[in-house]
Design a protein around this motif. Structure first.
Motif, short mmCIF file in Angstrom:
data_model
loop_
_atom_site.label_atom_id
_atom_site.label_comp_id
_atom_site.label_asym_id
_atom_site.label_seq_id
_atom_site.Cartn_x
_atom_site.Cartn_y
_atom_site.Cartn_z
N HIS A 94 0.83 -1.20 0.00
CA HIS A 94 0.00 0.00 0.00
C HIS A 94 0.86 1.26 0.00
O HIS A 94 0.61 2.21 -0.75
N ASP A 95 1.90 1.28 0.82
CA ASP A 95 2.74 2.48 0.91
C ASP A 95 3.49 2.73 -0.39
O ASP A 95 3.67 3.88 -0.80
N ILE A 96 3.92 1.68 -1.04
CA ILE A 96 4.60 1.84 -2.33
C ILE A 96 3.66 2.48 -3.35
O ILE A 96 4.07 3.35 -4.14
N GLU A 97 2.40 2.08 -3.34
CA GLU A 97 1.44 2.65 -4.28
C GLU A 97 1.20 4.13 -4.03
O GLU A 97 0.79 4.87 -4.94
N GLU A 98 1.48 4.59 -2.81
CA GLU A 98 1.27 5.99 -2.47
C GLU A 98 2.51 6.85 -2.68
O GLU A 98 2.44 8.08 -2.66
N ALA A 99 3.66 6.22 -2.89
CA ALA A 99 4.94 6.93 -2.80
C ALA A 99 5.09 8.07 -3.79
O ALA A 99 5.73 9.09 -3.47
N ASP A 100 4.53 7.96 -4.98
CA ASP A 100 4.75 9.00 -5.99
C ASP A 100 3.62 10.02 -6.07
O ASP A 100 3.59 10.85 -6.98
N HIS A 101 2.71 10.00 -5.12
CA HIS A 101 1.54 10.87 -5.23
C HIS A 101 1.87 12.33 -5.01
O HIS A 101 1.18 13.23 -5.52
N GLY A 102 2.93 12.60 -4.24
CA GLY A 102 3.37 13.98 -4.10
C GLY A 102 3.84 14.55 -5.43
O GLY A 102 3.53 15.70 -5.78
N GLU A 103 4.58 13.75 -6.18
CA GLU A 103 5.03 14.19 -7.50
C GLU A 103 3.84 14.35 -8.45
O GLU A 103 3.83 15.25 -9.31
N MET A 104 2.85 13.50 -8.31
CA MET A 104 1.64 13.61 -9.11
C MET A 104 0.95 14.95 -8.84
O MET A 104 0.51 15.65 -9.77
N ALA A 105 0.87 15.31 -7.55
CA ALA A 105 0.25 16.58 -7.18
C ALA A 105 1.05 17.76 -7.72
O ALA A 105 0.48 18.76 -8.18
N PHE A 181 -4.57 14.34 -10.50
CA PHE A 181 -4.50 13.94 -9.10
C PHE A 181 -5.90 13.72 -8.54
O PHE A 181 -6.17 12.70 -7.87
N ILE A 182 -6.80 14.64 -8.79
CA ILE A 182 -8.17 14.54 -8.26
C ILE A 182 -8.90 13.35 -8.88
O ILE A 182 -9.53 12.56 -8.16
N ASP A 183 -8.82 13.21 -10.20
CA ASP A 183 -9.54 12.11 -10.86
C ASP A 183 -9.00 10.75 -10.41
O ASP A 183 -9.77 9.80 -10.19
N PHE A 184 -7.69 10.65 -10.25
CA PHE A 184 -7.08 9.40 -9.83
C PHE A 184 -7.56 9.00 -8.44
O PHE A 184 -7.94 7.85 -8.20
N HIS A 185 -7.56 9.96 -7.52
CA HIS A 185 -7.91 9.63 -6.14
C HIS A 185 -9.40 9.44 -5.92
O HIS A 185 -9.80 8.80 -4.94
N ALA A 186 -10.20 9.97 -6.80
CA ALA A 186 -11.64 9.77 -6.67
C ALA A 186 -12.03 8.31 -6.85
O ALA A 186 -13.06 7.86 -6.35
N THR A 187 -11.20 7.55 -7.57
CA THR A 187 -11.49 6.13 -7.79
C THR A 187 -10.51 5.22 -7.04
O THR A 187 -10.92 4.25 -6.41
N GLU A 188 -9.23 5.53 -7.10
CA GLU A 188 -8.20 4.65 -6.55
C GLU A 188 -8.36 4.44 -5.05
O GLU A 188 -8.19 3.34 -4.54
N ASP A 189 -8.68 5.50 -4.33
CA ASP A 189 -8.71 5.40 -2.88
C ASP A 189 -9.95 4.71 -2.34
O ASP A 189 -10.01 4.39 -1.15
N VAL A 190 -10.93 4.47 -3.18
CA VAL A 190 -12.07 3.65 -2.74
C VAL A 190 -11.58 2.25 -2.39
O VAL A 190 -11.90 1.69 -1.33
N ALA A 191 -10.78 1.67 -3.28
CA ALA A 191 -10.21 0.34 -3.03
C ALA A 191 -9.22 0.38 -1.87
O ALA A 191 -9.18 -0.54 -1.05
N HIS A 192 -8.42 1.45 -1.80
CA HIS A 192 -7.43 1.56 -0.72
C HIS A 192 -8.10 1.60 0.64
O HIS A 192 -7.62 1.01 1.61
N ALA A 193 -9.21 2.32 0.73
CA ALA A 193 -9.92 2.40 2.01
C ALA A 193 -10.43 1.03 2.44
O ALA A 193 -10.38 0.68 3.62
N LYS A 194 -10.91 0.24 1.48
CA LYS A 194 -11.39 -1.10 1.81
C LYS A 194 -10.24 -1.99 2.27
O LYS A 194 -10.38 -2.77 3.22
#
Length: 244
Positions: A94-105, A181-194
Motif C-alpha cells: 500500500h505504501d509503495i502505491e502511495e509513494a509518488d503521489h506527491g510528484e503527481m500533485a 490527481f483529483i480524478d485518480f484519487h476519486a477512484t483509486e482510494d475507494v479500493a485503498h480504504a477497503k
C-alpha cells in the motif's frame, strides 16, 4: 520504542472497532463540511478563480508533506512484529502505491501556473511541517500500529472529497489537464480504504492493544489534517488573487 505484546486472538470486537473508526471518520468529515475553506470551494456561487487557486495550493501542500508520510509509514512498518510478514506485506504494498503521489500533485500544481523549481526549493508551510512531524513521531515513538490511525482517514476521506471536487470543478470550468490527481484519487482510494479497513480489522483481531494505538493515531492526525493545511492553502490563494 513502544512495546508490542504477543498476539491474543479473539479478545477484541473487531467489527465494533471498525464501526467506531468509521464513526470517527464521519465526524471529521462533518467538521470539514462546516469549515470556511470547504464552503469557499464547494459553494455553488464560489469564484472559479478562487476555487482553482485553492486547489493549486492544496496540491502544493500534498507535494510538501507527501514524502514525510511515506517515510514515516515505512518506519512504522519496519517496527512491526517480525513474525507477521503477512501484515507487513500488505502495508508495504500500500505504501509503495502511495509513494509518488506527491510528484503527481506537483505536476497538476505546475499546470495551474505554479513554479516547479520554487516548489522544490521552498520550505514547507508550518501547517505541513506540523502534519509531517506528527506522522513521523507516531511512526517512530508510538506503538507502530498507530500509523493506521493516520492512514485510514487519508484513504477514507479522499475519495469522498475528490468525487465532490470533480462535480464542482466541472461547473467552474477547471482545466481538465490539471485534474489528474483529483480524478485518480476519486477512484483509486475507494479500493485503498477497503484494503485498510480489512487490514485494521486483522490487526485488532490479532493484536487487541493496537485498537487504542490506532485510535490515538487518528486523534493526533485529525488535529493537524486536513483543516490546518487547507486553511493555509486558502490564505495563500486569497493572497495570490489580491496581488493580481
Amino acid at each position: 520504542m513502544a512495546m508490542i505484546s504477543a498476539p491474543r486472538p479473539g479478545t477484541h470486537t473487531v467489527t465494533g472497532f471498525g464501526a467506531h473508526l468509521e464513526g470517527k471518520t464521519n465526524g471529521l468529515l462533518r467538521e470539514i463540511e462546516e469549515s470556511e475553506v470547504y464552503q469557499a470551494v464547494f459553494d455553488r456561487h464560489a469564484d472559479p478563480r478562487l476555487v482553482a487557486a485553492v486547489i493549486k495550493y492544496v496540491l502544493l501542500e500534498v507535494f510538501s508533506y507527501g514524502p514525510h508520510v511515506t517515510e514515516a509509514t515505512f518506519t512504522a512498518i519496519g517496527r512491526m512484529p517480525k513474525d507477521r510478514a503477512d501484515l507487513m506485506q500488505v502495508m508495504i504494498n500500500h505504501d509503495i502505491e502511495e509513494a509518488d503521489h506527491g510528484e503527481m500533485a506537483l505536476k497538476d500544481f505546475v499546470k495551474l501556473g505554479g513554479d516547479e523549481q520554487w516548489a522544490r526549493r521552498r520550505r514547507i508551510t508550518p501547517a505541513s511541517f506540523a502534519m509531517a512531524a506528527t506522522v513521523r513521531l507516531l511512526a517512530q515513538h508510538e506503538n507502530p500500529f498507530a500509523y493506521l490511525g493516520y492512514m485510514y482517514p487519508f484513504e477514507a476521506l479522499t475519495p469522498v472529497l475528490t468525487e465532490r471536487a470533480q462535480r464542482q470543478l466541472a461547473a467552474k470550468a477547471f482545466p481538465e489537464s490539471a485534474k489528474h490527481f483529483i480524478d485518480f484519487h476519486a477512484t483509486e482510494d475507494v479500493a485503498h480504504a477497503k484494503v485498510l479497513r480489512t487490514l485494521i480489522e486483522r490487526c485488532v483481531r490479532d493484536f487487541p492493544e493496537s485498537a487504542e494505538a490506532i485510535g490515538y493515531g487518528f486523534d493526533c492526525f485529525a488535529s493537524v489534517y486536513p483543516l490546518p493545511i487547507w486553511n493555509a492553502a486558502l490564505r495563500h490563494a486569497r493572497e495570490e488573487l489580491s496581488s493580481r
